[in-house]
Write a protein that holds these residues in place. Structure first.
Motif, PDB file in Angstrom:
ATOM      1  N   ASP A 157       0.934  -1.142   0.114  1.00 47.05           N
ATOM      2  CA  ASP A 157      -0.009   0.125  -0.036  1.00 47.05           C
ATOM      3  C   ASP A 157       0.998   1.390  -0.132  1.00 47.05           C
ATOM      4  O   ASP A 157       1.060   1.649   1.117  1.00 47.05           O
ATOM      5  N   ASN A 158       1.263   1.695  -1.252  1.00 45.77           N
ATOM      6  CA  ASN A 158       2.203   2.842  -1.199  1.00 45.77           C
ATOM      7  C   ASN A 158       1.368   4.272  -0.677  1.00 45.77           C
ATOM      8  O   ASN A 158       2.169   4.986   0.050  1.00 45.77           O
ATOM      9  N   TYR A 159       0.192   4.244  -1.048  1.00 39.94           N
ATOM     10  CA  TYR A 159      -0.357   5.551  -0.632  1.00 39.94           C
ATOM     11  C   TYR A 159      -0.675   5.439   0.947  1.00 39.94           C
ATOM     12  O   TYR A 159      -0.528   6.312   1.455  1.00 39.94           O
ATOM     13  N   GLY A 160      -1.000   4.111   1.422  1.00 40.42           N
ATOM     14  CA  GLY A 160      -0.952   4.006   2.786  1.00 40.42           C
ATOM     15  C   GLY A 160       0.237   4.129   3.552  1.00 40.42           C
ATOM     16  O   GLY A 160       0.237   4.602   4.614  1.00 40.42           O
ATOM     17  N   MET A 161       1.629   3.927   2.880  1.00 40.86           N
ATOM     18  CA  MET A 161       2.690   4.243   3.533  1.00 40.86           C
ATOM     19  C   MET A 161       2.859   5.841   3.947  1.00 40.86           C
ATOM     20  O   MET A 161       3.212   6.153   4.996  1.00 40.86           O
ATOM     21  N   GLY A 162       2.458   6.531   3.056  1.00 47.59           N
ATOM     22  CA  GLY A 162       2.403   8.031   3.265  1.00 47.59           C
ATOM     23  C   GLY A 162       1.561   8.468   4.151  1.00 47.59           C
ATOM     24  O   GLY A 162       1.901   9.244   5.023  1.00 47.59           O
ATOM     25  N   VAL A 163       0.346   7.740   4.307  1.00 49.61           N
ATOM     26  CA  VAL A 163      -0.636   8.214   5.473  1.00 49.61           C
ATOM     27  C   VAL A 163      -0.014   7.665   6.758  1.00 49.61           C
ATOM     28  O   VAL A 163      -0.174   8.465   7.567  1.00 49.61           O
ATOM     29  N   THR A 199       4.021   9.856  -2.137  1.00 50.82           N
ATOM     30  CA  THR A 199       4.038  11.331  -1.911  1.00 50.82           C
ATOM     31  C   THR A 199       2.452  11.857  -1.586  1.00 50.82           C
ATOM     32  O   THR A 199       2.163  12.674  -0.669  1.00 50.82           O
ATOM     33  N   GLN A 200       1.705  11.292  -2.499  1.00 52.69           N
ATOM     34  CA  GLN A 200       0.337  11.596  -2.444  1.00 52.69           C
ATOM     35  C   GLN A 200      -0.205  11.380  -1.123  1.00 52.69           C
ATOM     36  O   GLN A 200      -0.924  12.085  -0.301  1.00 52.69           O
ATOM     37  N   GLY A 201      -0.274  10.073  -0.631  1.00 48.07           N
ATOM     38  CA  GLY A 201      -0.515   9.972   0.662  1.00 48.07           C
ATOM     39  C   GLY A 201      -0.097  10.554   1.811  1.00 48.07           C
ATOM     40  O   GLY A 201      -0.952  11.067   2.803  1.00 48.07           O
ATOM     41  N   PHE A 202       1.081  11.084   1.787  1.00 41.46           N
ATOM     42  CA  PHE A 202       1.988  11.956   2.737  1.00 41.46           C
ATOM     43  C   PHE A 202       1.212  13.276   2.801  1.00 41.46           C
ATOM     44  O   PHE A 202       0.726  13.765   3.760  1.00 41.46           O
ATOM     45  N   ASN A 203       1.088  13.817   1.486  1.00 43.94           N
ATOM     46  CA  ASN A 203       0.624  15.321   1.225  1.00 43.94           C
ATOM     47  C   ASN A 203      -0.734  15.307   1.903  1.00 43.94           C
ATOM     48  O   ASN A 203      -1.200  16.116   2.548  1.00 43.94           O
ATOM     49  N   ASP A 204      -1.501  14.267   1.406  1.00 41.06           N
ATOM     50  CA  ASP A 204      -2.961  14.432   1.788  1.00 41.06           C
ATOM     51  C   ASP A 204      -3.359  14.326   3.344  1.00 41.06           C
ATOM     52  O   ASP A 204      -4.095  14.858   3.687  1.00 41.06           O
ATOM     53  N   THR A 205      -2.548  13.684   4.023  1.00 40.40           N
ATOM     54  CA  THR A 205      -2.893  13.332   5.219  1.00 40.40           C
ATOM     55  C   THR A 205      -2.238  14.539   6.264  1.00 40.40           C
ATOM     56  O   THR A 205      -2.916  15.077   7.053  1.00 40.40           O
ATOM     57  N   LEU A 206      -1.204  15.153   5.848  1.00 45.50           N
ATOM     58  CA  LEU A 206      -0.551  16.563   6.350  1.00 45.50           C
ATOM     59  C   LEU A 206      -1.578  17.571   6.093  1.00 45.50           C
ATOM     60  O   LEU A 206      -1.900  18.209   7.144  1.00 45.50           O
ATOM     61  N   ALA A 207      -2.257  17.659   5.093  1.00 46.11           N
ATOM     62  CA  ALA A 207      -3.246  18.720   4.758  1.00 46.11           C
ATOM     63  C   ALA A 207      -4.402  18.842   5.535  1.00 46.11           C
ATOM     64  O   ALA A 207      -4.841  19.536   6.171  1.00 46.11           O
ATOM     65  N   GLN A 208      -4.609  17.288   5.847  1.00 46.22           N
ATOM     66  CA  GLN A 208      -5.952  17.299   6.734  1.00 46.22           C
ATOM     67  C   GLN A 208      -5.884  17.817   8.013  1.00 46.22           C
ATOM     68  O   GLN A 208      -6.709  18.158   8.827  1.00 46.22           O
ATOM     69  N   HIS A 209      -4.445  17.975   8.484  1.00 43.22           N
ATOM     70  CA  HIS A 209      -4.091  18.592   9.785  1.00 43.22           C
ATOM     71  C   HIS A 209      -3.537  20.076   9.650  1.00 43.22           C
ATOM     72  O   HIS A 209      -2.907  20.729  10.637  1.00 43.22           O
ATOM     73  N   GLY A 210      -3.451  20.572   8.277  1.00 44.33           N
ATOM     74  CA  GLY A 210      -3.210  22.022   8.258  1.00 44.33           C
ATOM     75  C   GLY A 210      -1.553  22.048   7.935  1.00 44.33           C
ATOM     76  O   GLY A 210      -0.997  23.149   8.233  1.00 44.33           O
ATOM     77  N   PHE A 211      -0.822  20.933   7.820  1.00 45.40           N
ATOM     78  CA  PHE A 211       0.429  20.935   7.265  1.00 45.40           C
ATOM     79  C   PHE A 211       0.928  20.769   6.257  1.00 45.40           C
ATOM     80  O   PHE A 211       0.134  20.231   5.251  1.00 45.40           O
ATOM     81  N   LYS A 212       2.118  21.011   5.597  1.00 53.02           N
ATOM     82  CA  LYS A 212       2.617  20.734   4.534  1.00 53.02           C
ATOM     83  C   LYS A 212       3.968  20.479   4.358  1.00 53.02           C
ATOM     84  O   LYS A 212       4.705  20.895   5.405  1.00 53.02           O
TER      85      LYS A 212
END
Length: 347
Positions: A157-163, A199-212
């Motif tokens: 789960d590549n997306y899940g790794m980022g998450v 990277t997409q999973g990482f960015n999406d999850t950070l954005a949910q918390h107002g981070f980047k």
């Protein structure tokens, strides 16, 4: 396997799946896979020998610890079955060379072909050719874009790794009361879809918390590239709160660069779950505090499932008569608190 596993696959009673083997990316010199990494079921059901099955296999050369584990696990799993004949063809230096070798394999007419392609998009045409020739294809890790090009696709789960990486980082930063953090990312090969998904999973999850992410560098899944890219990253950011490095093999170089720069104001999360990374996390003497799994046990599972496909059998713990079309293994987070549970599954 922990309570956080999202999926568990059983082959006649032997667990093979999300938590069975954690990827170790530290060396091309791979030890024999442990019983936990590759295991045929014992007694009853799918464990019983059936029709003799010839499985063709191809994966890129082991220039990376994770790739070496893929090939070693596949060989060991095939050897665990008395009714499996395992044929390996060289993958060559690139997708074109692998395509040529696989075309030769088609002429030998194996019952099933399992392959980790150099590039899923470029090898898609081979998958179509094999399937049209009546040879089921098990695609491993690097996805074919066309669903008609494979009978089964099994991957991490590549997306899940980022998450998972972002979730751990967010939790740690919030616990420290950091509201405007400087977060860095050291990715793998950007031309690969799997890197883009991470990277997409990482960015999406950070954005949910107002981070980047403040700064991102793309390495090449190697020690040298990890060290080089990290050195440049550290020069660009005089202060960092957290780093996610996609791959524990290149992570050796990442940690070397961090040590050379004498930086320690941040914490780092790795990727894949190598044995070396687990040991570092457990020792708690570097900035590496966690890693998120991406398991080469998928190769062991692929062989087990290819055997069942070739024997026209389903998975004994599922009601359906056929092996599923798609399997995605969960990415879990290894920390100091649970590293001892995972360490024995390393290689």
């Amino acid at each position: 396997m922990t309570q956080h596993s999202r999926r568990r696959l059983l082959f006649g009673g032997a667990a093979v799946g999300a938590g069975v083997l954690l990827a170790g990316c530290t060396s091309n010199e791979q030890a024999t896979p442990t019983e936990a990494q590759t295991k045929a079921a014992e007694g009853g059901g799918n464990a019983e020998p059936g029709k003799k099955v010839t499985i063709g296999f191809s994966a890129p050369a082991a220039d990376h610890g994770w790739i070496a584990a893929i090939t070693n696990n596949a060989k060991a799993q095939a050897a665990a079955y008395s009714d499996v004949e395992f044929k390996t063809v060289e993958a060559g230096a690139d997708a074109a060379a692998q395509r040529a070798a696989l075309s030769t394999l088609i002429s030998q007419k194996p019952d099933v072909i399992v392959l980790l392609p150099h590039d899923g998009k470029e090898l898609n045409s081979f998958g179509l050719e094999a399937m049209q020739a009546g040879i089921p294809v098990v695609n491993l890790d690097r996805a074919f874009p066309d669903a008609k090009a494979y009978r089964l696709q099994i991957k991490g789960d590549n997306y899940g790794m980022g998450v998972s990486a972002a979730t751990f980082i967010v939790e740690q930063l919030k616990a420290k009361g950091v509201s405007n953090p400087v977060i860095a990312e050291i990715a793998g090969m950007d031309e690969l879809e799997l890197t883009q998904e991470r990277t997409q999973g990482f960015n999406d999850t950070l954005a949910q918390h107002g981070f980047k992410v403040a700064n991102r560098r793309a390495a090449r899944f190697t020690v040298d590239s990890g060290q080089q890219e990290t050195s440049q990253l550290l020069q660009a950011l005089p202060k960092i709160d957290a780093i996610w490095n996609h791959d524990d093999d290149q992570g050796i170089g990442v940690l070397a660069a961090i040590s050379q720069a004498n930086r320690s104001e941040f914490f780092m999360v790795g990727g894949a779950g190598s044995k070396k990374a687990m040991e570092d996390i457990q020792a708690d003497n570097t900035v590496l505090k966690a890693t998120v799994t991406y398991s080469p046990s998928m190769a062991s599972s692929a062989i087990s499932l290819a055997r069942l496909i070739g024997q026209e059998r389903g998975m004994s713990d599922l009601v359906e008569l056929q092996v599923p079309k798609e399997i995605i293994l969960a990415s879990e987070t290894i920390t100091k608190e649970n590293a001892s549970n995972y360490l024995k599954l390393g290689f």
